[in-house]
Design a protein around this motif. Structure first.
Motif, PDB file in Angstrom:
ATOM      1  N   ASP A  30       0.827  -1.209   0.000  1.00  0.00           N
ATOM      2  CA  ASP A  30       0.000   0.000   0.000  1.00  0.00           C
ATOM      3  C   ASP A  30       0.855   1.250   0.000  1.00  0.00           C
ATOM      4  OD1 ASP A  30      -2.711   1.230   0.325  1.00  0.00           O
ATOM      5  OD2 ASP A  30      -1.821   1.962   2.179  1.00  0.00           O
ATOM      6  N   ARG A  31       1.929   1.217   0.763  1.00  0.00           N
ATOM      7  CA  ARG A  31       2.795   2.393   0.910  1.00  0.00           C
ATOM      8  C   ARG A  31       3.643   2.639  -0.351  1.00  0.00           C
ATOM      9  NH1 ARG A  31       4.724   0.861   5.274  1.00  0.00           N
ATOM     10  NH2 ARG A  31       6.634  -0.142   4.551  1.00  0.00           N
ATOM     11  N   GLU A  32       4.225   1.583  -0.906  1.00  0.00           N
ATOM     12  CA  GLU A  32       5.131   1.737  -2.036  1.00  0.00           C
ATOM     13  C   GLU A  32       4.400   1.782  -3.378  1.00  0.00           C
ATOM     14  OE1 GLU A  32       8.170  -1.211  -2.082  1.00  0.00           O
ATOM     15  OE2 GLU A  32       8.941  -0.698  -0.094  1.00  0.00           O
ATOM     16  N   GLY A  33       3.348   0.992  -3.525  1.00  0.00           N
ATOM     17  CA  GLY A  33       2.664   0.906  -4.798  1.00  0.00           C
ATOM     18  C   GLY A  33       3.539   0.314  -5.882  1.00  0.00           C
ATOM     19  N   CYS A  34       3.067   0.394  -7.114  1.00  0.00           N
ATOM     20  CA  CYS A  34       3.807  -0.104  -8.272  1.00  0.00           C
ATOM     21  C   CYS A  34       4.396   1.074  -9.036  1.00  0.00           C
ATOM     22  CB  CYS A  34       2.894  -0.919  -9.187  1.00  0.00           C
ATOM     23  SG  CYS A  34       2.253  -2.421  -8.408  1.00  0.00           S
ATOM     24  N   VAL A  35       5.518   0.856  -9.696  1.00  0.00           N
ATOM     25  CA  VAL A  35       6.211   1.919 -10.417  1.00  0.00           C
ATOM     26  C   VAL A  35       6.367   1.534 -11.881  1.00  0.00           C
ATOM     27  CG1 VAL A  35       8.327   3.273 -10.595  1.00  0.00           C
ATOM     28  CG2 VAL A  35       7.463   2.593  -8.337  1.00  0.00           C
ATOM     29  N   ARG A  36       5.890   2.425 -12.762  1.00  0.00           N
ATOM     30  CA  ARG A  36       6.093   2.217 -14.197  1.00  0.00           C
ATOM     31  C   ARG A  36       7.348   2.946 -14.644  1.00  0.00           C
ATOM     32  NH1 ARG A  36       5.647   4.909 -18.881  1.00  0.00           N
ATOM     33  NH2 ARG A  36       5.043   3.745 -20.764  1.00  0.00           N
TER      34      ARG A  36
ATOM     35  N   SER B  11       7.828  -1.048 -18.538  1.00  0.00           N
ATOM     36  CA  SER B  11       7.858  -2.114 -17.538  1.00  0.00           C
ATOM     37  C   SER B  11       7.365  -1.582 -16.193  1.00  0.00           C
ATOM     38  CB  SER B  11       9.275  -2.668 -17.396  1.00  0.00           C
ATOM     39  OG  SER B  11      10.161  -1.680 -16.906  1.00  0.00           O
ATOM     40  N   VAL B  12       6.964  -2.485 -15.323  1.00  0.00           N
ATOM     41  CA  VAL B  12       6.416  -2.116 -14.012  1.00  0.00           C
ATOM     42  C   VAL B  12       7.107  -2.934 -12.929  1.00  0.00           C
ATOM     43  CG1 VAL B  12       4.359  -2.186 -12.536  1.00  0.00           C
ATOM     44  CG2 VAL B  12       4.168  -1.399 -14.911  1.00  0.00           C
TER      45      VAL B  12
ATOM     46  N   ALA C 267      -0.836  -3.546  -9.958  1.00  0.00           N
ATOM     47  CA  ALA C 267      -0.669  -2.613 -11.075  1.00  0.00           C
ATOM     48  C   ALA C 267      -1.941  -2.566 -11.913  1.00  0.00           C
ATOM     49  CB  ALA C 267       0.516  -3.034 -11.933  1.00  0.00           C
ATOM     50  N   THR C 268      -2.664  -1.463 -11.835  1.00  0.00           N
ATOM     51  CA  THR C 268      -3.869  -1.253 -12.643  1.00  0.00           C
ATOM     52  C   THR C 268      -3.464  -0.423 -13.845  1.00  0.00           C
ATOM     53  OG1 THR C 268      -5.211  -1.291 -10.639  1.00  0.00           O
ATOM     54  CG2 THR C 268      -6.233  -0.412 -12.631  1.00  0.00           C
TER      55      THR C 268
END
Length: 596
Positions: A61-67, A72-73, A264-265
């Motif tokens: 929740d804190r970090e999330g996903c990064v594109r 790439s993610v 990742a949405t």
């Protein structure tokens, strides 16, 4: 920091005593799930959820996903290592066919494991949950070559899967989709278009992602009748199963959203991506409905799972937080105040959540067993009855469990007072994560319309009449039992409300369809209450019989009190829903649009 303990004892009570899991041993896979085997599976799933997945929930929740710039993610810290344990442990293939590397065990066990994993970490669990849904669609509608090429890797967790439906201009109304498919000389298709809100659309957990994509073949009829389903791998797969060139599909962006940050949405851009038709041209919704039905049951479990973990944390806080004195006099005389669990209103909240959770868990398990019968029985009549149940209950489960699951997460947050509003305590994440379940895989208003408009009249009302008959027969059989009256009498009253509502809709919706639309959500909620009331009556009967035979235990006595609370405090809500339904659509539709 939040806590989570998998409800192993409750699951065992349901499997062994309420639904008699072993009586299904005539069905493929059930005999392989002997008591010692399923106990081992449930306990290991509990350990994995509690010790590996739950600690990563706040991290995700804190970090999330990064594109990244190349499309790439990267998933949050710890997700790759946790996913490796899920894949290597064979959890994706628990109920998958052995010919594709699965264990072939009942889907009922898979749904039980899913509840544990979702409670522990909802965002993480979506990666492999979607894979199982995509694999199910390929299994039913894919050709032999597609199954052989994709299913073993997906079952093993080496490749993951997605479902690509939504576009900027269409969500529920998929007939408006614009993604196009152009047939090539070799029988493949070039797919071009944009899909949005694609959960797990891009990530670093697996070496390939198998996208199932709805698109319209050039020249296809307009609307939903011209939609086809395609398999479009992120990386093209050679005939021998090895990975080839990068396909023309890319993550254009990831959404910054309210919850489930660890998943990742994605917006997925298809630019002449190579895909292959699944099933027949213009029959794509048949395959997608397999995925959607799988997903809707999975989302229903998300509602239950978030309600369960929120409840557990609220209970822990209520036992520790000192505020005020009990109305009946001090209880913790050695302390400056009593723990808030002594206060009636806090107990009302906690029992409201718990009573729902235990009934919802039973309802999920009952329906999962029906799914096993529908897909595994060699008796056509049994399969029909089970399939009727699935069709009827899927919108009820998805709509009611996620509506109430979110409401319960909010109630649990309320137990914390101001501390529930603070991110460090974790309760607000449960609220944010639970909220999406009411929206995706068909918003709950659509589930209600599906129930009233399609499922009730299907086959002349055969499914709903079977439900009425089963619940009515149980109430009649046990109505004379004095110990069962606290459960059966309210259930009979609520069943009567559901039957009255059904009759009213049959008489008033044909001439004025808005009556059905105005009453659909109340009907769905009414149905859910009756179904939960039935589950409570069944559990109460088993608990009473076990106490009579072997003596009382804390678990059984608590079960009966919780069930009585549901019958007294929650089940009477059916009267309110009936009154709303019978009010019709007059005031709902009377105002002109500009008056709002």
């Amino acid at each position: 920091m939040t806590i989570y303990k998998a409800p192993v004892e409750d699951v065992s009570f349901l499997l062994n005593n309420v639904f008699h899991f072993d009586k299904y041993n005539n069905l493929p896979g059930f005999a392989d799930a002997a008591p010692d085997v399923r106990d081992a599976i449930i306990n290991e799933a509990a350990r994995l959820s509690e010790q590996v997945l739950a600690p990563l929930n706040a991290v995700g929740d804190r970090e999330g996903c990064v594109r990244h710039d190349d499309g790439s993610v990267t998933t949050p810290k710890g997700f790759k290592e946790a996913y490796k344990q899920i894949a290597e442990g064979g959890w994706l293939g628990l109920s998958s066919p052995p010919e594709f590397g699965g264990q072939g065990l009942p889907v009922t066990l898979t749904q039980t494991v899913a509840e544990f994993q979702i409670s522990a970490n909802m965002a993480f669990s979506m990666y492999h949950g979607l894979t199982m849904g995509a694999a199910a669609a390929l299994l039913v509608h894919g050709n032999a070559e597609q199954k052989a090429l994709y299913l073993p890797k997906m079952t093993a967790g080496e490749w993951t899967g997605t479902m690509n439906l939504t576009e900027p201009q269409c969500g529920t109304d998929l007939g408006l989709l614009r993604t196009k498919a152009v047939k090539q000389a070799d029988g493949s298709y070039k797919i071009t278009g944009t899909k949005i809100f694609i959960s797990a659309g891009e990530h670093d957990l697996s070496e390939n992602i198998i996208h199932l994509v709805l698109a319209r073949i050039e020249g296809a009829p307009a609307g939903i009748k011209g939609v086809s389903l395609f398999v479009v791998p992120k990386i093209l797969v050679n005939a021998d199963g090895s990975l080839g060139a990068r396909n023309g599909v890319m993550c254009g962006s990831i959404e910054h959203k309210m919850g489930i940050h660890g998943n990742a949405t994605c917006t997925m851009n298809y630019d002449d991506a190579t895909g292959w038709l699944i099933g027949e041209e213009n029959k794509g919704m048949q395959g997608m409905f397999v995925m959607m039905n799988e997903a809707r049951l999975g989302v229903a479990v998300q509602g239950l799972a978030q309600s369960e973990v929120a409840y557990q944390n609220a209970v822990a806080y209520a036992r520790e937080r000192l505020q005020g004195r009990a109305l009946s006099g001090p209880k913790a005389t050695d302390k400056p105040a009593d723990p808030i669990i002594v206060h009636p209103d806090v107990r009302r909240v906690l029992l409201t959540i718990r009573a729902f959770n235990e009934a919802a868990r039973a309802l999920v398990m009952w329906t999962a067993l029906k799914s096993d019968v529908a897909h595994r029985s060699d008796d056509a009549k049994e399969r029909q009855i089970a399939d009727d149940h699935l069709g009827l209950m899927t919108p009820v489960l998805k709509g009611v469990l996620t509506d109430v699951g979110f409401s319960n997460a909010v109630l649990a947050q309320q137990v914390y007072g101001g501390h529930g509003y603070i991110a460090a305590n974790g309760m607000e994440q449960f609220v944010r994560d639970a909220r999406i379940a009411m929206i995706y895989e068909g918003a709950n208003g659509i589930q209600a319309l599906d129930l009233v408009g399609r499922k009730l009249p299907r086959d002349g009302g055969r499914a709903v009449m079977a439900f009425f008959a089963e619940v009515g027969a149980f109430a009649k059989e046990h109505g004379g039992d004095e110990a069962m009256k606290p459960f059966v009498t309210p259930l009979s009253t609520s069943l009567s409300h559901l039957q009255q509502a059904t009759t009213w809709l049959m008489l008033n919706a044909m001439a004025a369809p808005d009556n059905a639309g105005a009453g659909a959500t109340d009907y769905m909620q009414l149905f859910g209450l009756v179904a939960c009331g039935y589950m409570w009556a069944k559990m109460a009967k088993v608990a009473q019989d076990k106490i009579a035979a072997d003596g009382a235990t804390p678990y059984l006595t608590t079960k009966l009190v919780t069930g009585r609370f549901f019958a007294e405090r929650t089940l009477p809500g059916t009267a309110l829903h009936l009154a709303r339904i019978q009010a019709g659509s007059g005031t709902v539709m009377e105002l002109p649009a500009e008056a709002f």
